[in-house]
Design a protein around this motif. Structure first.
Motif, PDB file in Angstrom:
ATOM      1  N   UNK A 183     -71.676  90.757 -11.696  1.00 52.88           N
ATOM      2  CA  UNK A 183     -73.058  90.292 -11.688  1.00 52.88           C
ATOM      3  C   UNK A 183     -73.607  90.173 -13.106  1.00 52.88           C
ATOM      4  N   UNK A 184     -73.275  91.141 -13.952  1.00 54.19           N
ATOM      5  CA  UNK A 184     -73.709  91.082 -15.356  1.00 54.19           C
ATOM      6  C   UNK A 184     -73.060  89.913 -16.088  1.00 54.19           C
ATOM      7  N   UNK A 185     -71.776  89.678 -15.829  1.00 52.31           N
ATOM      8  CA  UNK A 185     -71.085  88.554 -16.466  1.00 52.31           C
ATOM      9  C   UNK A 185     -71.719  87.235 -16.051  1.00 52.31           C
ATOM     10  N   UNK A 186     -72.074  87.118 -14.777  1.00 54.48           N
ATOM     11  CA  UNK A 186     -72.736  85.905 -14.294  1.00 54.48           C
ATOM     12  C   UNK A 186     -74.063  85.694 -15.002  1.00 54.48           C
ATOM     13  N   UNK A 187     -74.841  86.749 -15.138  1.00 52.13           N
ATOM     14  CA  UNK A 187     -76.139  86.658 -15.810  1.00 52.13           C
ATOM     15  C   UNK A 187     -75.972  86.258 -17.273  1.00 52.13           C
ATOM     16  N   UNK A 210     -73.432  84.633 -18.646  1.00 47.68           N
ATOM     17  CA  UNK A 210     -72.952  83.252 -18.742  1.00 47.68           C
ATOM     18  C   UNK A 210     -74.085  82.262 -18.480  1.00 47.68           C
ATOM     19  N   UNK A 211     -74.967  82.599 -17.568  1.00 48.96           N
ATOM     20  CA  UNK A 211     -76.120  81.730 -17.302  1.00 48.96           C
ATOM     21  C   UNK A 211     -77.025  81.640 -18.521  1.00 48.96           C
ATOM     22  N   UNK A 212     -77.266  82.778 -19.156  1.00 51.47           N
ATOM     23  CA  UNK A 212     -78.134  82.778 -20.333  1.00 51.47           C
ATOM     24  C   UNK A 212     -77.531  81.959 -21.461  1.00 51.47           C
ATOM     25  N   UNK A 213     -76.241  82.081 -21.666  1.00 49.71           N
ATOM     26  CA  UNK A 213     -75.577  81.294 -22.711  1.00 49.71           C
ATOM     27  C   UNK A 213     -75.655  79.797 -22.435  1.00 49.71           C
ATOM     28  N   UNK A 214     -75.600  79.431 -21.160  1.00 50.31           N
ATOM     29  CA  UNK A 214     -75.643  78.017 -20.786  1.00 50.31           C
ATOM     30  C   UNK A 214     -77.063  77.495 -20.680  1.00 50.31           C
ATOM     31  N   UNK A 215     -78.024  78.326 -20.970  1.00 45.11           N
ATOM     32  CA  UNK A 215     -79.419  77.903 -20.900  1.00 45.11           C
ATOM     33  C   UNK A 215     -79.895  77.685 -19.478  1.00 45.11           C
ATOM     34  N   UNK A 216     -79.244  78.342 -18.532  1.00 46.57           N
ATOM     35  CA  UNK A 216     -79.650  78.223 -17.141  1.00 46.57           C
ATOM     36  C   UNK A 216     -79.124  76.983 -16.443  1.00 46.57           C
ATOM     37  N   UNK A 217     -78.318  76.177 -17.149  1.00 51.61           N
ATOM     38  CA  UNK A 217     -77.772  74.953 -16.562  1.00 51.61           C
ATOM     39  C   UNK A 217     -76.383  75.256 -16.000  1.00 51.61           C
ATOM     40  N   UNK A 218     -76.226  75.033 -14.719  1.00 50.11           N
ATOM     41  CA  UNK A 218     -74.953  75.299 -14.046  1.00 50.11           C
ATOM     42  C   UNK A 218     -74.261  73.971 -13.734  1.00 50.11           C
ATOM     43  N   UNK A 219     -73.720  73.350 -14.772  1.00 54.63           N
ATOM     44  CA  UNK A 219     -73.035  72.071 -14.566  1.00 54.63           C
ATOM     45  C   UNK A 219     -71.561  72.308 -14.217  1.00 54.63           C
ATOM     46  N   UNK A 220     -70.811  71.240 -14.045  1.00 57.42           N
ATOM     47  CA  UNK A 220     -69.411  71.372 -13.618  1.00 57.42           C
ATOM     48  C   UNK A 220     -68.557  72.108 -14.647  1.00 57.42           C
ATOM     49  N   UNK A 221     -68.783  71.845 -15.912  1.00 57.96           N
ATOM     50  CA  UNK A 221     -68.015  72.530 -16.964  1.00 57.96           C
ATOM     51  C   UNK A 221     -68.275  74.034 -16.908  1.00 57.96           C
ATOM     52  N   UNK A 222     -69.534  74.409 -16.789  1.00 55.07           N
ATOM     53  CA  UNK A 222     -69.893  75.816 -16.673  1.00 55.07           C
ATOM     54  C   UNK A 222     -69.292  76.401 -15.402  1.00 55.07           C
ATOM     55  N   UNK A 223     -69.324  75.625 -14.317  1.00 52.17           N
ATOM     56  CA  UNK A 223     -68.789  76.077 -13.043  1.00 52.17           C
ATOM     57  C   UNK A 223     -67.297  76.360 -13.108  1.00 52.17           C
ATOM     58  N   UNK A 224     -66.545  75.551 -13.852  1.00 49.94           N
ATOM     59  CA  UNK A 224     -65.100  75.782 -14.001  1.00 49.94           C
ATOM     60  C   UNK A 224     -64.830  77.102 -14.712  1.00 49.94           C
ATOM     61  N   UNK A 225     -65.619  77.396 -15.724  1.00 53.17           N
ATOM     62  CA  UNK A 225     -65.440  78.668 -16.441  1.00 53.17           C
ATOM     63  C   UNK A 225     -65.817  79.847 -15.549  1.00 53.17           C
ATOM     64  N   UNK A 226     -66.884  79.678 -14.782  1.00 56.66           N
ATOM     65  CA  UNK A 226     -67.320  80.761 -13.913  1.00 56.66           C
ATOM     66  C   UNK A 226     -66.341  80.975 -12.769  1.00 56.66           C
ATOM     67  N   UNK A 227     -65.753  79.896 -12.253  1.00 60.04           N
ATOM     68  CA  UNK A 227     -64.837  80.013 -11.113  1.00 60.04           C
ATOM     69  C   UNK A 227     -63.713  81.004 -11.380  1.00 60.04           C
ATOM     70  N   UNK A 228     -63.161  80.960 -12.579  1.00 61.01           N
ATOM     71  CA  UNK A 228     -62.055  81.878 -12.900  1.00 61.01           C
ATOM     72  C   UNK A 228     -62.520  83.333 -12.801  1.00 61.01           C
ATOM     73  N   UNK A 229     -63.657  83.638 -13.378  1.00 60.20           N
ATOM     74  CA  UNK A 229     -64.180  85.006 -13.344  1.00 60.20           C
ATOM     75  C   UNK A 229     -64.580  85.388 -11.921  1.00 60.20           C
ATOM     76  N   UNK A 230     -65.257  84.492 -11.241  1.00 62.61           N
ATOM     77  CA  UNK A 230     -65.716  84.771  -9.884  1.00 62.61           C
ATOM     78  C   UNK A 230     -64.577  84.979  -8.905  1.00 62.61           C
ATOM     79  N   UNK A 231     -63.516  84.192  -9.031  1.00 62.35           N
ATOM     80  CA  UNK A 231     -62.367  84.349  -8.135  1.00 62.35           C
ATOM     81  C   UNK A 231     -61.646  85.669  -8.373  1.00 62.35           C
ATOM     82  N   UNK A 232     -61.456  86.028  -9.623  1.00 65.61           N
ATOM     83  CA  UNK A 232     -60.798  87.305  -9.929  1.00 65.61           C
ATOM     84  C   UNK A 232     -61.647  88.470  -9.417  1.00 65.61           C
ATOM     85  N   UNK A 233     -62.944  88.416  -9.684  1.00 68.32           N
ATOM     86  CA  UNK A 233     -63.839  89.487  -9.223  1.00 68.32           C
ATOM     87  C   UNK A 233     -63.835  89.580  -7.699  1.00 68.32           C
ATOM     88  N   UNK A 234     -63.882  88.444  -7.018  1.00 65.07           N
ATOM     89  CA  UNK A 234     -63.867  88.443  -5.546  1.00 65.07           C
ATOM     90  C   UNK A 234     -62.582  89.040  -5.000  1.00 65.07           C
TER      91      UNK A 234
END
Length: 170
Positions: free
Chosen positions: A100-104, A106-130
């Motif tokens: 949850x902290x990593x997600x927060x 990453x969102x702050x670094x991206x300026x709150x924009x969750x585009x496809x590029x950001x989503x690809x980076x998050x997917x790796x972390x989110x899948x491992x965490x899940x």
């Protein structure tokens, strides 16, 4: 020193700013992950309360079973299983909090924009965490189930199967 003529040397042209827009699928995926994390927190907090059983008084399984049919596990083993389950629940709390902290962050670094590029980076972390969270919860419930076997026996087996006669009543 000669001054530059603005007509002969125009100032450098900056490329137009690209406006980044959040992708609806990525945003929905992140919301689903946040819901999943909330679910994990709830289960883990409830499961971690098993620690009170470990430090509290537990009945010896041998006292509950007939003398001719000893329990599968001793009280010491049952306590160990409950302690391992508690550890798995606590670890799932920690992994959920870090994810949850990593997600927060990453969102702050991206300026709150969750585009496809950001989503690809998050997917790796989110899948491992899940995956880690699912494994920890399965392990926790497995060890809690093993601890219960010491008190109630294997699920689906009749008491007469545990006797030395091996005959089933009809």
């Amino acid at each position: 020193m000669a001054l530059q003529d603005p007509d002969t040397n125009p100032p450098p042209v900056r490329p137009p700013l690209q406006i980044r827009v959040s992708d609806a699928k990525v945003t929905q995926s992140v919301k689903d992950f946040e819901t999943f994390i909330s679910f994990i927190f709830s289960i883990s907090i409830f499961g971690a309360s098993a620690f009170a059983v470990v430090v509290g008084g537990m009945t010896d399984p041998a006292d509950l079973w007939p003398a001719d049919s000893p329990p599968t596990f001793s009280m010491r083993t049952a306590r160990t299983f409950i302690a391992v389950a508690w550890l798995c629940f606590i670890l799932s709390l920690a992994v959920a909090a870090y994810a949850s902290s990593a997600l927060t962050m990453m969102r702050q670094r991206a300026g709150g924009v969750e585009d496809r590029e950001w989503g690809r980076r998050w997917d790796a972390i989110g899948l491992v965490a899940s995956a880690v969270l699912y494994l920890l919860l399965v392990a926790a419930f497995l060890f809690l189930s093993l601890a219960m076997v010491a008190y109630v026996g294997a699920v689906g087996l009749a008491d007469d199967l545990t006797h030395t006669s091996g005959k089933r009543s009809g």
